[in-house]
Write a protein that holds these residues in place. Sequence first.
Motif, PDB file in Angstrom:
ATOM      1  N   ARG A  87       0.782  -1.365   0.317  1.00 24.73           N
ATOM      2  CA  ARG A  87       0.271  -0.123  -0.007  1.00 24.73           C
ATOM      3  C   ARG A  87       0.774   1.384  -0.393  1.00 24.73           C
ATOM      4  NH1 ARG A  87      -1.863   4.051   3.257  1.00 24.73           N
ATOM      5  NH2 ARG A  87      -4.448   4.790   2.580  1.00 24.73           N
ATOM      6  N   PRO A  88       1.835   1.180   0.523  1.00 25.42           N
ATOM      7  CA  PRO A  88       2.749   2.143   0.304  1.00 25.42           C
ATOM      8  C   PRO A  88       3.428   2.730  -0.525  1.00 25.42           C
ATOM      9  CG  PRO A  88       3.301   1.474   2.551  1.00 25.42           C
ATOM     10  CD  PRO A  88       2.464   0.285   1.540  1.00 25.42           C
ATOM     11  N   VAL A  89       3.589   1.838  -1.121  1.00 26.60           N
ATOM     12  CA  VAL A  89       3.747   1.933  -2.306  1.00 26.60           C
ATOM     13  C   VAL A  89       2.989   2.482  -3.521  1.00 26.60           C
ATOM     14  CG1 VAL A  89       5.057   0.240  -4.722  1.00 26.60           C
ATOM     15  CG2 VAL A  89       5.821  -0.526  -2.542  1.00 26.60           C
ATOM     16  N   HIS A  90       1.417   1.987  -3.184  1.00 24.59           N
ATOM     17  CA  HIS A  90       0.046   3.204  -3.944  1.00 24.59           C
ATOM     18  C   HIS A  90       0.842   4.256  -4.223  1.00 24.59           C
ATOM     19  CE1 HIS A  90      -3.093   3.910  -5.873  1.00 24.59           C
ATOM     20  NE2 HIS A  90      -3.860   3.844  -4.494  1.00 24.59           N
ATOM     21  N   VAL A  91      -0.038   4.789  -2.874  1.00 27.36           N
ATOM     22  CA  VAL A  91      -0.046   5.835  -2.081  1.00 27.36           C
ATOM     23  C   VAL A  91       1.381   6.848  -2.255  1.00 27.36           C
ATOM     24  CG1 VAL A  91       0.150   7.571   0.010  1.00 27.36           C
ATOM     25  CG2 VAL A  91      -1.502   5.307  -0.203  1.00 27.36           C
ATOM     26  N   ASN A  92       2.256   6.643  -2.092  1.00 32.19           N
ATOM     27  CA  ASN A  92       3.088   7.193  -2.774  1.00 32.19           C
ATOM     28  C   ASN A  92       4.277   7.476  -4.108  1.00 32.19           C
ATOM     29  OD1 ASN A  92       5.397   8.379   0.755  1.00 32.19           O
ATOM     30  ND2 ASN A  92       4.602   6.039   0.356  1.00 32.19           N
ATOM     31  N   GLY A  93       3.701   6.823  -4.498  1.00 33.40           N
ATOM     32  CA  GLY A  93       4.100   6.334  -5.726  1.00 33.40           C
ATOM     33  C   GLY A  93       2.636   7.533  -6.858  1.00 33.40           C
ATOM     34  N   VAL A  94       1.261   7.500  -6.349  1.00 34.79           N
ATOM     35  CA  VAL A  94       0.829   7.909  -7.221  1.00 34.79           C
ATOM     36  C   VAL A  94       1.297   9.799  -6.116  1.00 34.79           C
ATOM     37  CG1 VAL A  94      -1.985   9.340  -6.762  1.00 34.79           C
ATOM     38  CG2 VAL A  94      -1.211   6.445  -6.554  1.00 34.79           C
ATOM     39  N   ILE A  95       1.112  10.116  -5.456  1.00 32.37           N
ATOM     40  CA  ILE A  95       1.291  10.989  -4.962  1.00 32.37           C
ATOM     41  C   ILE A  95       3.257  11.519  -5.520  1.00 32.37           C
ATOM     42  CG2 ILE A  95       1.620  13.095  -3.073  1.00 32.37           C
ATOM     43  CD1 ILE A  95      -0.394  10.682  -1.400  1.00 32.37           C
ATOM     44  N   PHE A  96       3.572  11.622  -4.863  1.00 39.76           N
ATOM     45  CA  PHE A  96       5.047  12.001  -5.439  1.00 39.76           C
ATOM     46  C   PHE A  96       5.852  11.495  -7.073  1.00 39.76           C
ATOM     47  CE2 PHE A  96       4.739  11.538  -0.507  1.00 39.76           C
ATOM     48  CZ  PHE A  96       6.269  12.931  -0.358  1.00 39.76           C
ATOM     49  N   GLY A  97       5.000  11.078  -6.977  1.00 35.12           N
ATOM     50  CA  GLY A  97       5.485  10.245  -9.079  1.00 35.12           C
ATOM     51  C   GLY A  97       4.135  10.632  -9.569  1.00 35.12           C
ATOM     52  N   ALA A  98       3.585  10.044 -10.291  1.00 32.58           N
ATOM     53  CA  ALA A  98       2.704  10.292 -10.593  1.00 32.58           C
ATOM     54  C   ALA A  98       2.226  11.453 -10.686  1.00 32.58           C
ATOM     55  CB  ALA A  98       0.842   8.895 -10.966  1.00 32.58           C
ATOM     56  N   PHE A  99       0.668  11.933  -9.456  1.00 31.77           N
ATOM     57  CA  PHE A  99       0.902  13.373  -9.598  1.00 31.77           C
ATOM     58  C   PHE A  99       1.955  14.242  -9.756  1.00 31.77           C
ATOM     59  CE2 PHE A  99      -0.225  17.696  -7.423  1.00 31.77           C
ATOM     60  CZ  PHE A  99      -0.591  17.663  -8.438  1.00 31.77           C
ATOM     61  N   SER A 100       3.207  14.806  -8.519  1.00 30.94           N
ATOM     62  CA  SER A 100       3.810  15.196  -8.719  1.00 30.94           C
ATOM     63  C   SER A 100       4.450  15.632  -9.564  1.00 30.94           C
ATOM     64  CB  SER A 100       4.706  15.087  -7.324  1.00 30.94           C
ATOM     65  OG  SER A 100       3.829  15.650  -6.348  1.00 30.94           O
ATOM     66  N   ALA A 101       5.257  14.583 -10.144  1.00 33.85           N
ATOM     67  CA  ALA A 101       5.495  14.417 -11.858  1.00 33.85           C
ATOM     68  C   ALA A 101       5.369  15.510 -12.894  1.00 33.85           C
ATOM     69  CB  ALA A 101       6.796  13.176 -12.299  1.00 33.85           C
ATOM     70  N   LEU A 102       4.116  14.978 -13.257  1.00 30.94           N
ATOM     71  CA  LEU A 102       3.530  15.477 -14.260  1.00 30.94           C
ATOM     72  C   LEU A 102       3.313  17.376 -13.641  1.00 30.94           C
ATOM     73  CD1 LEU A 102       0.551  12.624 -14.885  1.00 30.94           C
ATOM     74  CD2 LEU A 102       2.394  13.742 -16.539  1.00 30.94           C
ATOM     75  N   PHE A 103       3.375  17.649 -12.525  1.00 32.72           N
ATOM     76  CA  PHE A 103       3.246  19.100 -11.901  1.00 32.72           C
ATOM     77  C   PHE A 103       4.017  19.977 -12.230  1.00 32.72           C
ATOM     78  CE2 PHE A 103       3.748  21.623  -8.291  1.00 32.72           C
ATOM     79  CZ  PHE A 103       2.807  22.306  -9.041  1.00 32.72           C
ATOM     80  N   ILE A 104       5.216  18.912 -12.071  1.00 31.50           N
ATOM     81  CA  ILE A 104       7.236  19.318 -12.298  1.00 31.50           C
ATOM     82  C   ILE A 104       6.629  19.564 -13.298  1.00 31.50           C
ATOM     83  CG2 ILE A 104       8.790  20.100 -11.506  1.00 31.50           C
ATOM     84  CD1 ILE A 104       8.416  18.139  -8.905  1.00 31.50           C
TER      85      ILE A 104
END
Length: 485
Positions: A72-89
């Motif tokens: 579950r932490p892989v999913h949560v951190n991956g969506v927040i810091f990966g999918a969203f944050s990378a697209l946002f930056i």
Amino acid sequence: MAEVFPAERLRGRFSGINLDDLVDWRVVRTWLYFGMFWLLVTPSVGVAISGLFNYPDYLGTNNLGLTFGRLRPVHVNGVIFGAFSALFIGECHYLVPRLCGVRVPWPQWGVPLAWLYNISLAAGLISLPFAQNHGLEAGELPLFAEIPIFIVIAATTAQFLFTIAQRLEAPLYVALWYLIGAFVWTTMNLLLGSFILPYTIPGINSAAFHGLYIHYIVGLWITPAGYVLIYYFLPVSVRNPLYAHQLSLVGFWSLALFYPFVGIHHYLYSPIADWTETLAIITSMLLIIPVWTVLVNFFGTVKGRWDGFGKNLPAKFLIMGSLMYLAGCFQGSTEALRSIQQPTHFTDFVISHSHLTVFGTFVVWAMGGLIYVWPRAFKRELWSWTLGNWSFWLITVGISTMGLVLTAGGLQQGFEWMNGTEWLDTVVRMKAYWLVRTLSGITMDIGMSLLVFNLMMTALSRPAEEREPIAAPGAAPIPAGGQAE
């Protein structure tokens, strides 16, 4: 056939500037490539572990790394810091120079920072199934990943702040207000969550500060970051001015004033001081102010443009995310009330709220910006509007269904607990809800996979023919995600 990129007629100190020439497209593409990778991988981890609720042994029984608690932490951190944050930056590297009229300084940093951030994140996520975990939700990553992630966020903050300081026009557009807040607040919050909280604050105080930290990730990173994206991409995609600048400032300052106190609302009926719980309840209800002001602004911006809305993919993602925001934030404020939290705490009602907001709103807004920027990064029209529309509807149906079934299941289970029903009996009755949740997650994953495939084909397709652009004075570019005429 509509022109793909008509000229923008700019006035004042922006006159004569080609804004696209200010954008470092290498940096934009690098961040967006990583964002799309995480968009494929990390939500899929969520689908995989949701299947464990109905089929607890299907990933095996001998490997702790494949259990729910490890993945579950892989999913949560991956969506927040990966999918969203990378697209946002990546999208910020597109919109900041265009809003400021100057290039982002230290361009040689851009691509190396993107690689450092995403490789560190990947290493941290891989380590989580092997029990390298701080035990703080949205703060589980080990120190060897958190240090470079903090360095990248701090360096990117400096880049954008220097860009904004050198802007051509003194007034700040609202997207830049939120961008400054998001990066400055998060740089400070990462100091708390990465270097202070796991090591120096014990016991009930650790729980209290963790409630603040995780809500700063959601409310002072994801939320203002999402506002940056929709406040920029919605007006340009529908070719309408922002409905009300004053409303946008009410939203900014009310978010800044109220959100820092809401994190304790997950700890009602706990040993944490009652006055802090009550303060969290009050500020949670006051969050209705920024939510409603920004939503009025968004829908007001689309006023008069609904006739072409069906063919405008970026705008459809942005408005759909706004509807999810309305539903998810209503849940978030009301579940902070003691009388509502009694039946909803520890149930899927809370999970519904988190998915409707984090994914249904902010990741969807990031996808709307992605659909707008990506064709421009390659100077091509979107490869297939039809495939993009399928992506939109699969994602919309999936997240809507997930939100509904988790809300219904959570309320049912919570009231059964209050009526004294045995816990195991309530779990049995949740299995149908959980199966629909998994199927809706698969639907969303298919939609995102089709979207990434569509964008990859856009990058590989033949460039659009060069034409003499014709545009009305002051018109923004025609959405490259719109359907060709």
